[in-house]
Design a protein around this motif. Structure first.
Motif, PDB file in Angstrom:
ATOM      1  N   THR A 166       0.834  -1.223   0.000  1.00 35.41           N
ATOM      2  CA  THR A 166       0.000   0.000   0.000  1.00 35.41           C
ATOM      3  C   THR A 166       0.861   1.262   0.000  1.00 35.41           C
ATOM      4  O   THR A 166       0.354   2.339  -0.299  1.00 35.41           O
ATOM      5  CB  THR A 166      -0.981   0.039   1.199  1.00 35.41           C
ATOM      6  N   SER A 167       2.142   1.142   0.307  1.00 40.13           N
ATOM      7  CA  SER A 167       3.002   2.330   0.253  1.00 40.13           C
ATOM      8  C   SER A 167       3.247   2.777  -1.191  1.00 40.13           C
ATOM      9  O   SER A 167       3.763   3.849  -1.431  1.00 40.13           O
ATOM     10  CB  SER A 167       4.338   2.072   0.963  1.00 40.13           C
ATOM     11  N   ARG A 168       2.892   1.925  -2.151  1.00 45.62           N
ATOM     12  CA  ARG A 168       3.043   2.292  -3.554  1.00 45.62           C
ATOM     13  C   ARG A 168       1.695   2.563  -4.228  1.00 45.62           C
ATOM     14  O   ARG A 168       1.642   2.862  -5.411  1.00 45.62           O
ATOM     15  CB  ARG A 168       3.737   1.159  -4.336  1.00 45.62           C
ATOM     16  N   CYS A 169       0.628   2.436  -3.467  1.00 51.62           N
ATOM     17  CA  CYS A 169      -0.705   2.587  -4.068  1.00 51.62           C
ATOM     18  C   CYS A 169      -1.027   4.064  -4.236  1.00 51.62           C
ATOM     19  O   CYS A 169      -0.822   4.859  -3.320  1.00 51.62           O
ATOM     20  CB  CYS A 169      -1.752   1.908  -3.176  1.00 51.62           C
ATOM     21  N   ILE A 170      -1.537   4.434  -5.434  1.00 52.55           N
ATOM     22  CA  ILE A 170      -1.974   5.810  -5.653  1.00 52.55           C
ATOM     23  C   ILE A 170      -3.507   5.896  -5.719  1.00 52.55           C
ATOM     24  O   ILE A 170      -4.062   6.916  -6.097  1.00 52.55           O
ATOM     25  CB  ILE A 170      -1.364   6.413  -6.939  1.00 52.55           C
ATOM     26  N   ALA A 171      -4.165   4.809  -5.375  1.00 51.87           N
ATOM     27  CA  ALA A 171      -5.640   4.782  -5.340  1.00 51.87           C
ATOM     28  C   ALA A 171      -6.270   5.219  -6.655  1.00 51.87           C
ATOM     29  O   ALA A 171      -7.280   5.901  -6.657  1.00 51.87           O
ATOM     30  CB  ALA A 171      -6.167   5.631  -4.181  1.00 51.87           C
ATOM     31  N   THR A 228     -16.742  11.416   0.511  1.00 53.09           N
ATOM     32  CA  THR A 228     -15.491  10.665   0.433  1.00 53.09           C
ATOM     33  C   THR A 228     -15.338  10.115  -0.981  1.00 53.09           C
ATOM     34  O   THR A 228     -16.330   9.966  -1.699  1.00 53.09           O
ATOM     35  CB  THR A 228     -15.472   9.490   1.424  1.00 53.09           C
ATOM     36  N   HIS A 229     -14.079   9.817  -1.347  1.00 60.04           N
ATOM     37  CA  HIS A 229     -13.868   9.186  -2.652  1.00 60.04           C
ATOM     38  C   HIS A 229     -14.211   7.707  -2.617  1.00 60.04           C
ATOM     39  O   HIS A 229     -14.328   7.077  -3.660  1.00 60.04           O
ATOM     40  CB  HIS A 229     -12.409   9.359  -3.100  1.00 60.04           C
ATOM     41  N   GLU A 287      -8.140   9.095   6.219  1.00 64.13           N
ATOM     42  CA  GLU A 287      -7.265  10.268   6.362  1.00 64.13           C
ATOM     43  C   GLU A 287      -7.281  10.792   7.769  1.00 64.13           C
ATOM     44  O   GLU A 287      -8.264  10.637   8.506  1.00 64.13           O
ATOM     45  CB  GLU A 287      -7.705  11.370   5.383  1.00 64.13           C
ATOM     46  N   GLU A 288      -6.179  11.402   8.158  1.00 54.09           N
ATOM     47  CA  GLU A 288      -6.137  12.107   9.436  1.00 54.09           C
ATOM     48  C   GLU A 288      -5.025  13.144   9.390  1.00 54.09           C
ATOM     49  O   GLU A 288      -4.101  13.053   8.580  1.00 54.09           O
ATOM     50  CB  GLU A 288      -5.946  11.135  10.613  1.00 54.09           C
ATOM     51  N   LYS A 289      -5.169  14.134  10.263  1.00 50.26           N
ATOM     52  CA  LYS A 289      -4.155  15.187  10.344  1.00 50.26           C
ATOM     53  C   LYS A 289      -3.642  15.200  11.759  1.00 50.26           C
ATOM     54  O   LYS A 289      -4.423  15.391  12.699  1.00 50.26           O
ATOM     55  CB  LYS A 289      -4.795  16.529   9.994  1.00 50.26           C
ATOM     56  N   VAL A 291      -0.714  15.776   7.199  1.00 45.11           N
ATOM     57  CA  VAL A 291      -1.837  14.989   6.685  1.00 45.11           C
ATOM     58  C   VAL A 291      -1.345  13.615   6.258  1.00 45.11           C
ATOM     59  O   VAL A 291      -0.281  13.486   5.638  1.00 45.11           O
ATOM     60  CB  VAL A 291      -2.494  15.699   5.475  1.00 45.11           C
ATOM     61  N   GLU A 292      -2.113  12.607   6.594  1.00 46.41           N
ATOM     62  CA  GLU A 292      -1.834  11.259   6.094  1.00 46.41           C
ATOM     63  C   GLU A 292      -3.087  10.783   5.372  1.00 46.41           C
ATOM     64  O   GLU A 292      -4.203  10.935   5.892  1.00 46.41           O
ATOM     65  CB  GLU A 292      -1.538  10.315   7.263  1.00 46.41           C
ATOM     66  N   TRP A 293      -2.915  10.253   4.198  1.00 49.42           N
ATOM     67  CA  TRP A 293      -4.063   9.740   3.432  1.00 49.42           C
ATOM     68  C   TRP A 293      -3.680   8.333   2.995  1.00 49.42           C
ATOM     69  O   TRP A 293      -2.719   8.165   2.239  1.00 49.42           O
ATOM     70  CB  TRP A 293      -4.339  10.636   2.236  1.00 49.42           C
ATOM     71  N   PHE A 298      -4.494   4.438   1.471  1.00 50.83           N
ATOM     72  CA  PHE A 298      -5.310   3.710   0.507  1.00 50.83           C
ATOM     73  C   PHE A 298      -5.144   2.220   0.768  1.00 50.83           C
ATOM     74  O   PHE A 298      -4.024   1.749   0.931  1.00 50.83           O
ATOM     75  CB  PHE A 298      -4.870   4.045  -0.922  1.00 50.83           C
ATOM     76  N   LEU A 349       7.979   6.783  -8.560  1.00 50.95           N
ATOM     77  CA  LEU A 349       8.302   5.862  -7.455  1.00 50.95           C
ATOM     78  C   LEU A 349       9.636   5.163  -7.688  1.00 50.95           C
ATOM     79  O   LEU A 349      10.348   4.838  -6.737  1.00 50.95           O
ATOM     80  CB  LEU A 349       7.164   4.848  -7.260  1.00 50.95           C
ATOM     81  N   ARG A 363       1.812  10.245  -1.936  1.00 54.21           N
ATOM     82  CA  ARG A 363       2.986   9.444  -2.285  1.00 54.21           C
ATOM     83  C   ARG A 363       4.256  10.296  -2.402  1.00 54.21           C
ATOM     84  O   ARG A 363       5.277   9.832  -2.878  1.00 54.21           O
ATOM     85  CB  ARG A 363       2.761   8.693  -3.618  1.00 54.21           C
ATOM     86  N   GLU A 395     -16.901   7.400  -9.021  1.00 54.66           N
ATOM     87  CA  GLU A 395     -17.008   8.861  -8.792  1.00 54.66           C
ATOM     88  C   GLU A 395     -18.340   9.325  -9.359  1.00 54.66           C
ATOM     89  O   GLU A 395     -18.430   9.755 -10.509  1.00 54.66           O
ATOM     90  CB  GLU A 395     -15.852   9.611  -9.473  1.00 54.66           C
ATOM     91  N   MET A 409     -17.433  17.845   0.530  1.00 54.10           N
ATOM     92  CA  MET A 409     -16.455  16.858   0.978  1.00 54.10           C
ATOM     93  C   MET A 409     -15.557  17.610   1.962  1.00 54.10           C
ATOM     94  O   MET A 409     -14.695  18.381   1.560  1.00 54.10           O
ATOM     95  CB  MET A 409     -15.645  16.321  -0.208  1.00 54.10           C
ATOM     96  N   VAL A 422      -9.500  17.217   5.828  1.00 50.35           N
ATOM     97  CA  VAL A 422      -8.261  17.839   6.328  1.00 50.35           C
ATOM     98  C   VAL A 422      -7.245  18.025   5.201  1.00 50.35           C
ATOM     99  O   VAL A 422      -6.211  18.657   5.398  1.00 50.35           O
ATOM    100  CB  VAL A 422      -7.611  16.989   7.443  1.00 50.35           C
TER     101      VAL A 422
END
Lengths: 239, 807
Positions: free
Chosen positions: A9-14, A38-39, A57-59, A64-66, A68, B33, B55, B700, B737, B740
């Protein structure tokens, strides 16, 4: 030797290429969705979505961390759903010898709604969903049909960043441990999710946030109108 | 892109600014990446935290429309901390050129400004030349009138404190970005800049890009592997369509469109062909006459003769000073000056700014033909919400067009690679390719002219036009061939043979080519856009260069300005990842920018061959709004004053004038929030194709507006609430939407809120919402007339009732 997926998941761009490709390969119809702030859509796994990318997500301290999380069946090495189904309908849940994929067969239609619920409760990851119209239990089949002809699962095929990987289990495990070491430098809390028990090995950077799930009763948070809308919404955009 | 997708992996620092690369160009992140895996730092500077930011190593939110302030501060930092590559700057850029006495800058205005015309006299900004007509230079860079010193003076004003006050970026974050990116000025290091519409869609759009090139030139990042200015062009074939002149002001291959005061080919060529007396400058555009005549010959065939300027006389001419770009085209339509229209693969009623005006403009047409795959907001404008179809008099035709997989053709990707694709299946139903439609429509127009005649029939009747559309034949003609037996460069060629490349094109009518840039793509060896061969040398393998995979313009060169990747003796600045190198009296590696030896050797040439003087332009007197980029606020700004000068917005900005082109005043209390607009990964551009793809609409489904929790609280809005967003031009309903990922900005001591909306949802998809562009304005950049989609002012409030959205 069975096959495994490694989902980094560290490489996921959603981009959700995997979510959409999965539906396309399996010929699953679109479900009616709404923007709810939300998306993440559809909001959850359902009989027509074996795979859903979750967003969290959270701040904290201004940062910010998002996250996926392409959620799907983990294809447990000792699948508790299979054990639960065993006494109800022995052929309903089987393990494909060649790949190790946990497969829900047509025979899941023989299960009663209550039996299905029991099987669902046996799953540690809350994956199986019952199609009430057909009575079948549904979930990711690791594209076992593709694998038998030498093709990778379609989610892996469509992934362009290297988040989704597929191969021999020992290779995937080695890759997962190797990546974990690298990712830990920037994300000290990073970990693998049940690498020794699952055929799908996840690497998550922030386990607490990545694995949190909305409470099951979340549906009660919908307004009555929304709830009615959801229940009665025809498959407006069905294929 | 000066470089290409794979090359991103070679960067030491990846600066993504004015782009949401991960969402809009997911494939780019394969390479971003890989760069990160190799230790690169990835910085994302953008108003909102997106999937790209997630990322990246660092996300820096800035207020939309303040990129020049941020980059101006970076130039200041690079100069003050001496992070620039001194040899590169002195030898390869115009830093050493002495600027003439006419240039000046005061109170936010350059010299020569005419407030009445809102235009500059650009002649004031010329270089001081010696007796031979060559610009005077001081390679020590000390002369107070040299470009380097003037630039230093100009950007000295961009202190971190001022930049922070305008952009809303804390000083410590600015300094961190400047330090990391500035470090790529060291020899052997490379920084790449990835940008897209977040830079271009502003009233200072061109100057945003100009300033990025200044940074890249100072740091020696042009021409090297992992460097460059990389415009991320879209899947709609933005690169290819621009190369083949989708814009009114150019002919194929970036040749200027003729104007009515250029009455003959000679005059057109005289005005548009640059000359230099600098012997070391290649001045590639001096070849322009060959490309123009070959183009005319391809268009007009046998009717193109030296007597009629090879058909130059047949070309439509623009009136000087008149803007024919789409904003002004719509304005004329709105004013009833246009009778009919052909719209091919475009949805202006949805994706053009101030779309309420566009929709009303379409009402004024007698007829409209739209070529599309699906019904769109444009094809169906006559039955849009709030309109009585009976009252619309326009006769509308929908021409069903086929999809890519149903036809042969090409896409030119961002890296300038010509990618050929073959037809997979027959077109559905009666759908046809747009190439077929164009050929057939023109044939019928021609038949009418032949039968009924008309004003000036020659251009229509004499054009060399095919009987049937054939993609392969068009590709061959784009490359070009010989029109008669001829001897060139000592070699004889037969009539009908394909030309080998643009070096063989001539200005005497003996060659015909629809686009000189593509000459060589389909030479005697066939269509090179079909190649998928991965063969490469060991040197090419080090930088991921695949010369036998497809074909890149020009002449299969993969990294533009690659002569600047070596020192004046031809030795690569980066010995680990060289692009080209001068070895044993020849170049190895990529196709060099011309075969001449390196600059310091006898017969050597300067590296920036497309520039008249052969130098990278730190000072750019060719732009209409100034030789140095300067910060100006967007046309609609929350500020009443800005700290860099008394000039609030771009003094040359263009705007259409009509009752529907209203703007909010600076700091307008009715519209306190900044709106920025963008795409979304799951929907494509205006959304017509993807909204009709159920699986993507599922992901979406509806229009939303992203806002900070602070703003939501202030307006009493909850996540998922329907809201109304309103500007001076329109009103739009969307779902809130609250996230943060959007953060309020501290600007000049006050809090400025920004909201963001995608522009892909339209009313033809029931309940999905309607055009966000009803809010945006048609104010434009003065150089290229690109509208300011990225910044305008709005208000947001909770909706009491919604009609545009299913809720």
């Amino acid at each position: 030797m069975s096959k495994a997926l490694f989902i980094d998941t560290s490489r996921c761009i959603a981009c959700r290429g995997c979510q959409v490709a999965c539906k396309q390969w399996h010929g699953l119809p679109a479900v009616a969705t709404r923007q709810r702030g939300t998306h993440q859509n559809p909001p959850d796994l359902n009989p027509f979505n074996y795979k859903v990318v979750r967003f969290a997500e959270e701040k904290t301290a201004g940062k910010v961390e998002w996250l996926f999380f392409p959620d799907q069946c983990h294809h447990c090495l000792s699948p508790s759903c299979k054990s639960a189904a065993q006494s109800f309908a022995p052929g309903a849940i089987v393990v494909d010898k060649k790949t190790g994929a946990v497969i829900y067969t047509e025979e899941t239609a023989k299960l009663t709604a209550d039996q299905c619920k029991e099987i669902q409760q046996a799953c540690p990851y809350d994956i199986p969903r019952r199609n009430d119209a057909t009575g079948r239990l549904t979930k990711c089949d690791m594209c076992v049909d593709r694998q038998h002809t030498g093709l990778p699962p379609v989610c892996v095929k469509t992934c362009c960043t290297g988040a989704m990987n597929h191969g021999e289990r020992d290779k995937m495990l080695a890759m997962a441990h190797q990546r974990l070491e690298v990712v830990k430098a920037s994300h000290p809390r990073a970990q693998l999710v049940d690498p020794d028990d699952a055929g799908v090995i996840y690497l998550v950077t922030n386990p607490k946030l990545a694995l949190q799930r909305p409470k099951k009763e979340a549906v009660a948070n919908y307004s009555r109108r929304e709830l009615l809308g959801r229940l009665t919404a025809p498959f407006r955009h069905s294929v | 892109m000066t470089n290409h997708w794979i090359d991103i992996k070679n960067a030491d620092v990846v600066l993504i600014m004015g782009s949401n690369a991960a969402e809009h160009h997911p494939i780019s992140f394969k390479w971003v990446l890989k760069a990160k895996d190799a230790g690169a730092k990835v910085i994302h500077i953008d108003p909102k935290f997106s999937r790209t930011s997630a990322r990246s190593d660092m996300h820096v939110p800035l207020r939309s429309g303040t990129d020049i302030a941020l980059l101006g501060g970076m130039v200041r930092h690079i100069l003050e901390k001496e992070q620039f590559n001194r040899e590169y700057v002195a030898q390869y850029t115009n830093a050493s050129f002495i600027v003439g006495e006419g240039y000046g800058f005061k109170n936010g205005l350059f010299s020569g400004y005419d407030p009445g015309a809102k235009k500059y006299d650009q002649k004031k900004w010329g270089f001081a030349s010696d007796q031979n007509g060559v610009p005077r230079r001081d390679v020590t860079l000390k002369d107070p009138r040299c470009v380097f010193q003037l630039m230093k003076k100009h950007y000295r004003r961009y202190t971190p404190q001022k930049v922070s006050a305008v952009t809303g970026v804390p000083v410590r974050d600015l300094l961190k970005v400047y330090e990391i990116y500035g470090a790529t000025g060291a020899a052997g290091k490379a920084g790449t800049m990835m940008y897209a519409l977040g830079w271009t869609q502003h009233t200072v759009g061109v100057q945003n890009i100009r300033l990025s090139t200044i940074v890249q030139l100072l740091l020696g990042n042009m021409g090297v592997a992992g460097g460059g200015i990389n415009a991320l062009r879209g899947e709609p074939n933005v690169q290819g369509s621009t190369d083949h002149c989708i814009l009114w002001n150019s002919l194929p291959g970036y040749l200027p469109s003729p104007t009515s005061d250029q009455v003959s080919l000679e005059e057109y060529l005289k005005v548009n062909t640059p000359a230099t007396r600098e012997p070391k400058s290649v001045n590639w555009w001096s070849n322009k006459p060959k490309y123009v005549v070959s183009l005319l010959k391809a268009w007009m065939g046998d009717a193109a003769t030296s007597e009629n300027g090879f058909g130059y006389d047949f070309l439509p001419k623009a009136d000087p000073g008149v803007d024919y770009s789409v904003i002004f085209l719509v304005d004329r339509m709105y004013k009833g000056q246009i009778k009919g229209g052909l719209v091919l693969g475009h949805n202006p009623a949805q994706s053009m700014p101030n779309s309420n005006k566009v929709r009303k403009a379409l009402d004024k047409l007698d007829w409209l033909a739209v070529a599309e795959i699906h019904h769109s907001e444009t094809s169906d404008f006559w039955r849009r919400p709030g309109v009585e179809p009976k009252k619309i008099q326009t006769e509308v035709f929908l021409l069903p067009s086929c999809q890519r997989g149903e036809k042969d053709g090409s896409i030119t990707n961002s890296g300038r690679w010509l990618m050929w694709h073959g037809k997979g299946i027959e077109p559905m139903g009666q759908s046809r390719s747009m190439g077929w439609m164009t050929v057939e429509i023109f044939k019928r127009v021609r038949a009418l002219y032949a039968k009924e005649s008309g004003a000036f029939p020659d251009p229509v009747l004499k054009m060399d036009w095919p009987q049937d559309y054939d993609a392969d034949a068009v590709a061959r003609k784009i490359n070009g061939g010989y029109t008669r037996d001829i001897t060139v460069n000592g070699k004889t060629f037969k009539k009908g043979e394909q030309v080998q490349g643009f070096l063989f094109l001539r200005d005497d009518g003996s060659t015909a080519s629809l686009n000189w840039l593509y000459a060589g793509s389909y030479g005697p060896a066939g269509n090179l856009g079909r190649r998928r061969d991965l063969a490469q040398t060991a040197m090419q393998a080090r930088i991921g260069l695949f010369p036998n995979f497809s074909w890149a313009w020009p002449v299969n060169r993969r990294i533009l300005y690659n002569r600047a990747s070596v020192d004046p003796n031809g030795k690569p600045y980066n010995t680990a990842q060289p692009v080209i190198a001068w070895e044993n009296d020849k170049w190895v590696g990529d196709v060099p920018d011309g075969p001449a030896p390196p600059m310091a050797l006898p017969g050597g040439k300067y590296p920036f061959i497309m520039q008249t003087e052969g130098m990278g332009q730190l000072y750019g007197p060719g732009r209409v709004d100034g030789p140095f980029p300067e910060h100006y606020e967007p046309a609609e700004t929350p500020l009443k004053a800005q700290p860099f000068s008394a000039q609030l917005s771009n003094p040359c900005l263009k705007t259409a004038q009509s009752d529907m082109d209203v703007l909010a005043k600076p700091g307008d209390p009715r519209f306190p929030f900044v709106l920025t607009t963008y795409g979304v990964a799951e929907q494509w551009c205006g959304g017509v194709d993807t909204r009709n793809a159920p699986l993507l609409l599922e992901a979406e489904p509806q229009l939303y507006v992203e806002m900070s929790p602070e703003l939501a609280k202030m307006r009493g809005i909850g996540n998922g609430d329907p809201v109304v967003v309103e500007s001076a031009r329109g009103r739009v309903e969307a779902i809130a939407m609250v996230t943060v990922r959007i953060t309020p900005f501290k600007v000049l001591g006050k809090t400025v809120h920004l909201v963001g909306m995608p522009f892909c949802f339209g009313w033809t998809t029931p309940g999905a919402g309607d055009a966000t562009n009803r809010l945006s304005s048609s104010v434009c950049d003065p150089n290229v007339s690109i509208p300011e989609y990225k910044a305008c002012l709005v208000d947001v409030r909770k909706a009491e009732k919604v009609t545009e959205l299913f809720v």
